[in-house]
Enzyme design. Structure first.
Site, PDB file in Angstrom:
ATOM      1  N   VAL A  11       6.993   1.323   5.196  1.00 11.13           N
ATOM      2  CA  VAL A  11       5.531   1.348   4.721  1.00 11.13           C
ATOM      3  C   VAL A  11       4.648   2.312   4.883  1.00 11.13           C
ATOM      4  O   VAL A  11       4.810   2.799   6.018  1.00 11.13           O
ATOM      5  CB  VAL A  11       4.693  -0.082   4.943  1.00 11.13           C
ATOM      6  CG1 VAL A  11       4.542  -0.235   6.541  1.00 11.13           C
ATOM      7  CG2 VAL A  11       3.627  -0.375   3.993  1.00 11.13           C
ATOM      8  N   SER A  16      -6.560   1.968   7.048  1.00  8.65           N
ATOM      9  CA  SER A  16      -6.643   1.297   8.312  1.00  8.65           C
ATOM     10  C   SER A  16      -5.093   0.934   8.996  1.00  8.65           C
ATOM     11  O   SER A  16      -5.065   0.856  10.178  1.00  8.65           O
ATOM     12  CB  SER A  16      -7.441  -0.097   8.238  1.00  8.65           C
ATOM     13  OG  SER A  16      -6.679  -0.968   7.350  1.00  8.65           O
ATOM     14  N   GLU A  88      -2.589  -7.056   2.989  1.00 13.88           N
ATOM     15  CA  GLU A  88      -2.717  -6.110   1.913  1.00 13.88           C
ATOM     16  C   GLU A  88      -2.689  -7.011   0.542  1.00 13.88           C
ATOM     17  O   GLU A  88      -4.014  -6.476  -0.347  1.00 13.88           O
ATOM     18  CB  GLU A  88      -1.839  -5.166   2.008  1.00 13.88           C
ATOM     19  CG  GLU A  88      -1.581  -4.447   3.346  1.00 13.88           C
ATOM     20  CD  GLU A  88      -2.653  -3.644   3.647  1.00 13.88           C
ATOM     21  OE1 GLU A  88      -3.516  -3.035   2.628  1.00 13.88           O
ATOM     22  OE2 GLU A  88      -3.042  -3.260   4.758  1.00 13.88           O
TER      23      GLU A  88
END
Length: 240
Positions: A11, A16, A88
């Site tokens: 990923v 953040s 997310e």
């Protein structure tokens, strides 16, 4: 580390996730993706804002010849993937896609990474706005994960420390404007910033490294924590 025969799922973190991945990962690699630029055009009322008063967080906008630097993490186990999907997608309003990641070490081949990004069709899409207006919104917003100021400044500090070659004018200008707003309003920066996160890259001299089931990170005030633990209380400064 990723190679041409590697089938691991990775990923890409550009917000953040850079300074607070929040999950255990196998390896990490500093690098960039192409044809995208970072913009603070996604609203947020679950992490850095509240309903009716959303904060502003980063997303990626497609731009030919554009590039965005960040960190790729190797996902190990279903728990980490479920955590990311909740953080997310369910709470953040992001969609998923896949793109190629280019490690900082040019001798390593690019490899595919999972990408979370918002679009105008996404929940809480805030859209383009003058940076001085975004800065004001950031300074006025706070949510379950902490103050919106922390999100912007920790990302800017992470990039400056770990990815100095990845200068981002949008992020740098926003950081400057946010710091100006803090000074103008006589706000306490240490209160806005909250507890310092664990710097998961600083313990390695090499920018690309294996994390070996990363050490448990300092828990934060999130509604989406990987595990639950209350952070120690500390005195805060007050402006009077």
């Amino acid at each position: 580390m990723a190679n041409e025969g590697n089938t691991s799922l990775w990923v890409f973190g550009y917000g953040s996730l850079c300074w607070h991945p929040g999950f255990q990962f196998g390896a990490s690699s500093v690098g960039y993706i192409k044809n995208y630029v970072r913009r603070f055009w996604q609203g947020n009322s679950t992490h850095r804002g509240v309903p009716g008063k959303p904060g502003r967080v980063a997303t990626l906008i497609e731009e030919p010849e554009g590039w965005t630097w960040g960190v790729a993490y190797e996902i190990t186990g279903e728990c980490a993937l479920r955590y990311l999907e909740r953080r997310e997608v369910s709470l953040g309003g992001y969609n998923t896609t896949v793109t190629n990641f280019y490690p900082r070490d040019a001798s390593r081949p690019p490899f595919p990474v999972l990408l979370y990004l918002a679009t105008p069709a996404s929940a809480e899409w805030a859209g383009q706005a003058p940076l001085h207006e975004i800065a004001t919104q950031v300074v006025q917003s706070s949510g379950p994960s902490g103050h919106n100021v922390e999100y912007v400044l920790r990302l800017a500090e992470f990039m400056r420390r770990h990815v100095p070659e990845g200068y981002d004018e949008h992020l740098a200008t926003l950081e400057t404007l946010v710091r100006m707003r803090i000074k103008e309003n006589n706000l306490c920066l240490s209160t806005l910033m909250g507890e310092a996160p664990v710097d998961h890259l600083s313990h390695q001299n090499q920018p690309d490294h294996h994390n070996q089931e990363a050490q448990p990170q300092e828990e934060r005030r999130d509604t989406f924590q990987y595990s639950a633990k209350l952070p120690p209380k500390k005195l805060r400064c007050l402006n009077v």
